[in-house]
Design a protein around this motif. Structure first.
Motif, PDB file in Angstrom:
ATOM      1  N   ASN A  52       0.822  -1.210   0.000  1.00 32.27           N
ATOM      2  CA  ASN A  52       0.000   0.000   0.000  1.00 32.27           C
ATOM      3  C   ASN A  52       0.854   1.257   0.000  1.00 32.27           C
ATOM      4  O   ASN A  52       0.317   2.370  -0.069  1.00 32.27           O
ATOM      5  CB  ASN A  52      -0.921   0.015   1.228  1.00 32.27           C
ATOM      6  CG  ASN A  52      -2.031  -1.010   1.113  1.00 32.27           C
ATOM      7  OD1 ASN A  52      -2.616  -1.173   0.049  1.00 32.27           O
ATOM      8  ND2 ASN A  52      -2.316  -1.697   2.214  1.00 32.27           N
ATOM      9  N   LEU A  82       3.643   3.993  -1.469  1.00 32.88           N
ATOM     10  CA  LEU A  82       3.943   4.565  -2.772  1.00 32.88           C
ATOM     11  C   LEU A  82       5.447   4.549  -3.016  1.00 32.88           C
ATOM     12  O   LEU A  82       6.250   4.614  -2.081  1.00 32.88           O
ATOM     13  CB  LEU A  82       3.432   6.009  -2.855  1.00 32.88           C
ATOM     14  CG  LEU A  82       1.923   6.207  -2.618  1.00 32.88           C
ATOM     15  CD1 LEU A  82       1.580   7.692  -2.642  1.00 32.88           C
ATOM     16  CD2 LEU A  82       1.106   5.463  -3.657  1.00 32.88           C
ATOM     17  N   GLN A 111       6.114   8.087  -7.144  1.00 27.02           N
ATOM     18  CA  GLN A 111       4.720   8.387  -6.821  1.00 27.02           C
ATOM     19  C   GLN A 111       4.624   9.396  -5.676  1.00 27.02           C
ATOM     20  O   GLN A 111       3.753  10.265  -5.683  1.00 27.02           O
ATOM     21  CB  GLN A 111       3.993   7.092  -6.437  1.00 27.02           C
ATOM     22  CG  GLN A 111       3.771   6.138  -7.596  1.00 27.02           C
ATOM     23  CD  GLN A 111       3.222   4.797  -7.126  1.00 27.02           C
ATOM     24  OE1 GLN A 111       3.668   4.243  -6.124  1.00 27.02           O
ATOM     25  NE2 GLN A 111       2.224   4.290  -7.850  1.00 27.02           N
ATOM     26  N   LYS A 113       2.587  12.852  -5.639  1.00 27.18           N
ATOM     27  CA  LYS A 113       1.577  13.176  -4.638  1.00 27.18           C
ATOM     28  C   LYS A 113       1.979  14.413  -3.846  1.00 27.18           C
ATOM     29  O   LYS A 113       1.129  15.242  -3.487  1.00 27.18           O
ATOM     30  CB  LYS A 113       1.366  11.992  -3.688  1.00 27.18           C
ATOM     31  CG  LYS A 113       0.882  10.716  -4.369  1.00 27.18           C
ATOM     32  CD  LYS A 113      -0.420  10.912  -5.125  1.00 27.18           C
ATOM     33  CE  LYS A 113      -0.897   9.618  -5.746  1.00 27.18           C
ATOM     34  NZ  LYS A 113      -2.124   9.790  -6.559  1.00 27.18           N
ATOM     35  N   GLN A 164      -6.369  10.282   2.098  1.00 24.99           N
ATOM     36  CA  GLN A 164      -4.921  10.207   1.912  1.00 24.99           C
ATOM     37  C   GLN A 164      -4.420   8.782   2.080  1.00 24.99           C
ATOM     38  O   GLN A 164      -3.486   8.361   1.382  1.00 24.99           O
ATOM     39  CB  GLN A 164      -4.227  11.152   2.894  1.00 24.99           C
ATOM     40  CG  GLN A 164      -4.454  12.627   2.562  1.00 24.99           C
ATOM     41  CD  GLN A 164      -3.985  13.546   3.672  1.00 24.99           C
ATOM     42  OE1 GLN A 164      -3.625  13.108   4.759  1.00 24.99           O
ATOM     43  NE2 GLN A 164      -3.993  14.840   3.404  1.00 24.99           N
ATOM     44  N   ALA A 183      -4.534   7.039  -1.087  1.00 31.30           N
ATOM     45  CA  ALA A 183      -3.769   7.736  -2.134  1.00 31.30           C
ATOM     46  C   ALA A 183      -4.628   8.708  -2.935  1.00 31.30           C
ATOM     47  O   ALA A 183      -4.361   8.979  -4.095  1.00 31.30           O
ATOM     48  CB  ALA A 183      -3.085   6.737  -3.069  1.00 31.30           C
ATOM     49  N   SER A 231       2.558   6.377   3.374  1.00 32.23           N
ATOM     50  CA  SER A 231       3.507   5.374   2.888  1.00 32.23           C
ATOM     51  C   SER A 231       4.454   4.921   3.992  1.00 32.23           C
ATOM     52  O   SER A 231       4.793   3.735   4.088  1.00 32.23           O
ATOM     53  CB  SER A 231       4.307   5.929   1.702  1.00 32.23           C
ATOM     54  OG  SER A 231       3.483   6.052   0.563  1.00 32.23           O
TER      55      SER A 231
END
Length: 540
Positions: free
Chosen positions: A5, A7, A11, A15, A159, A162, A307
């Motif tokens: 899960n 990033l 990524q 984000k 959040q 994502a 993350s």
């Protein structure tokens, strides 16, 4: 193998840029808010009363629905979601219900005891009519923590999945509501009987605008929940797995945020004993610094936090270190040029506001405080990342202990610095700058201690080495040198050119950015390319 899960670094940069755009938009709107409020209410008693009153609902919001809830909920939600997604939704429902009830109860208590809070602490020493105005605004704005208790958790849920665009948009709502309150509500309210009336404007319009801000903050995020098909519902239960864990983590976090708010209250208390306008000048300077903090620190910290929580839940220490190191490098890379820009361009920036009730003396006062706040931007932004790293470890106690020590140090430095920094009888060079300097210095020390403790924690968990400290320091050193070169260019430019404040602010900012990024490119700083890469991919 089950997909992570967390990033990737690429990524995370994307984000973070989404959140950066959100905080940038919010910052621009914040500048517009400053301009509107400065023009309409200046640095008088009515504006000071609003800025003092706003501290109490903000305190309740931060403790119940802001950082305390989000930083405690996201790691537990990530852990439970890893094993049972449906159970994670039950956790979200229970936590949202309990948080909303807690916010409502605290709001009721504050509403009842508002006169004692104002006369005894917040506005002690101010005339009775100013204290009464502050009480009226507190009571109205106590609606906002209840709304934020729901919207703050919605932001954490989105959040964690994502979804960053809607939370990024929601950030701007805080300023939009206040602007609407100033431009459209304040002129149409009945005239206030006392100091709350400034010309044709009733300052209570700002309090109504604050309530509107909270409502908008929630409404813009609801489409994200619909898209996720979130099965949220009222659930008053302490027995849902994870609820006790969230509360356990919230306990130290609430204390830690209370410590931060105590510093704000102490600042207001001390500034209220200085010349009129000191509270507003100090708050405007902090809002300007907070603009940089949002764009640099909060955007990166918000993006990386879910993350980090996911990687910790998976037991992936090496990737945890990698994501954390990259986040620290990114915030330091941008903090140093922001510091130099605010020190060099503080007066030109605030001079843009000079109309209506905002005078050149107001400009000098706000810029004076901003220069001292700016010295701590690196510490403020690092704190946004490092504190979230500890929360990802489900450790909310360590940042609290360090923060408590910082609070005591900050108060001592407050009392010391206001004795010899500035002139207590002046607004343009007021002693309130000592409050800004104390805050900046203690935050730098606080972030350094958290960095050292995080290195020890990861090493104790079996991770080799530090947090790639050499790479962080090399990047920070290159950024600092590039920022100093930029500052030298701006100093030479200001001495050679005589121009209106808005020209120097905008032109100096653009020239400073070109010089900084140009020099950092020559220094081969990887952050220059890393931050630009997602933009280049989208336009090529």
């Amino acid at each position: 193998m089950k997909a992570s899960n967390a990033l990737s670094n690429r990524q995370l940069v994307e984000k973070a840029l989404i959140m950066l755009v959100g905080f940038l938009a919010s910052g621009v709107l914040g500048l517009l808010r400053i301009a509107v409020l400065a023009s309409q209410f200046g640095t008088g008693a009515a504006h000071d009363s609003f800025n003092s009153a706003q501290q109490i609902p903000e305190l309740v919001f931060v403790l119940v629905a802001g950082g305390a809830l989000g930083s405690s909920f996201i790691p537990v939600y990530a852990r439970i979601r890893e094993g049972d997604p449906q159970q994670a939704w039950r956790l979200a429902s229970a936590v949202m219900t309990l948080a909303a009830l807690a916010a409502a109860l605290l709001g009721l208590i504050v509403t009842v005891f508002a006169p004692q809070i104002v006369s005894g602490v917040l506005s002690a020493g101010r005339p009775p009519e100013e204290q009464q105005l502050t009480v009226e605004m507190i009571r109205l704005m106590m609606l906002t923590p209840f709304i934020f208790s729901i919207s703050g958790l919605v932001m954490g849920i989105l959040q964690s999945h994502a979804v960053f665009w809607l939370p990024a948009i929601a950030i701007s709502m805080n300023n939009i509501g206040i602007i609407i309150g100033a431009l459209f509500i304040a002129p149409h309210l009945p005239a206030h009987a006392d100091v709350g009336q400034v010309g044709d404007l009733n300052v209570m319009g700002l309090a109504y605008g604050a309530v509107l801000s909270a409502a908008l903050h929630l409404l813009v995020q609801l489409p994200g929940l619909f898209k996720l098909r979130a099965p949220l519902h009222p659930l008053f239960s302490w027995a849902v797995p994870g609820v006790i864990d969230v509360l356990r983590l919230m306990g130290p976090r609430v204390i830690g945020l209370a410590v931060v708010q105590v510093n704000f209250v102490v600042n207001i208390y001390l500034a209220n004993h200085m010349v009129h306008g000191s509270v507003t000048a100090l708050r405007f300077a902090f809002m300007m610094m907070f603009f940089a903090l949002g764009v640099i620190g909060q955007s990166v910290g918000t993006a990386v936090f879910p993350s980090l929580a996911a990687l910790w839940a998976e037991g992936n220490l090496e990737d945890f270190k990698d994501r954390l190191s990259r986040a620290m490098r990114n915030v330091l890379y941008l903090s140093f040029p922001a510091t130099v820009l605010f020190i060099m361009l503080g007066e030109p920036i605030f001079s843009i506001l000079e109309r209506g009730e905002w005078t050149s003396e107001s400009t000098q006062a706000a810029a004076w405080a901003l220069g001292f706040y700016a010295l701590g931007i690196a510490g403020f932004t690092l704190l946004e990342v490092l504190s979230r790293a500890f929360y990802a470890l489900e450790d909310t106690l360590t940042p609290v202990v360090i923060g408590a020590g910082a609070m005591v140090t900050n108060i001592v430095l407050n009392l010391l610095f206001i004795q010899f920094i500035g002139d207590p009888t002046s607004l343009a060079r007021g002693a309130f700058a000592g409050l800004a300097l104390a805050n900046a210095l203690t935050t730098l020390v606080e972030s350094a201690l958290l960095w050292w403790l995080m290195r020890r924690r990861l090493r104790a968990q079996g991770a080799a080495g530090g947090i790639h400290d050499g790479a962080i320091l090399r990047s920070a050193g290159g950024s600092l040198l590039a920022a100093l070169i930029m500052g030298l260019c701006l100093w030479l430019l200001s001495g050679a050119i005589s121009a209106p404040g808005w020209t120097l602010a905008i032109g100096g900012g653009l020239i400073g950015a070109i010089v900084f990024f140009g020099v950092s490119y020559l220094f081969n700083l990887s952050e220059t390319r890393a931050l630009a890469a997602p933009i280049l991919r989208r336009v090529t």
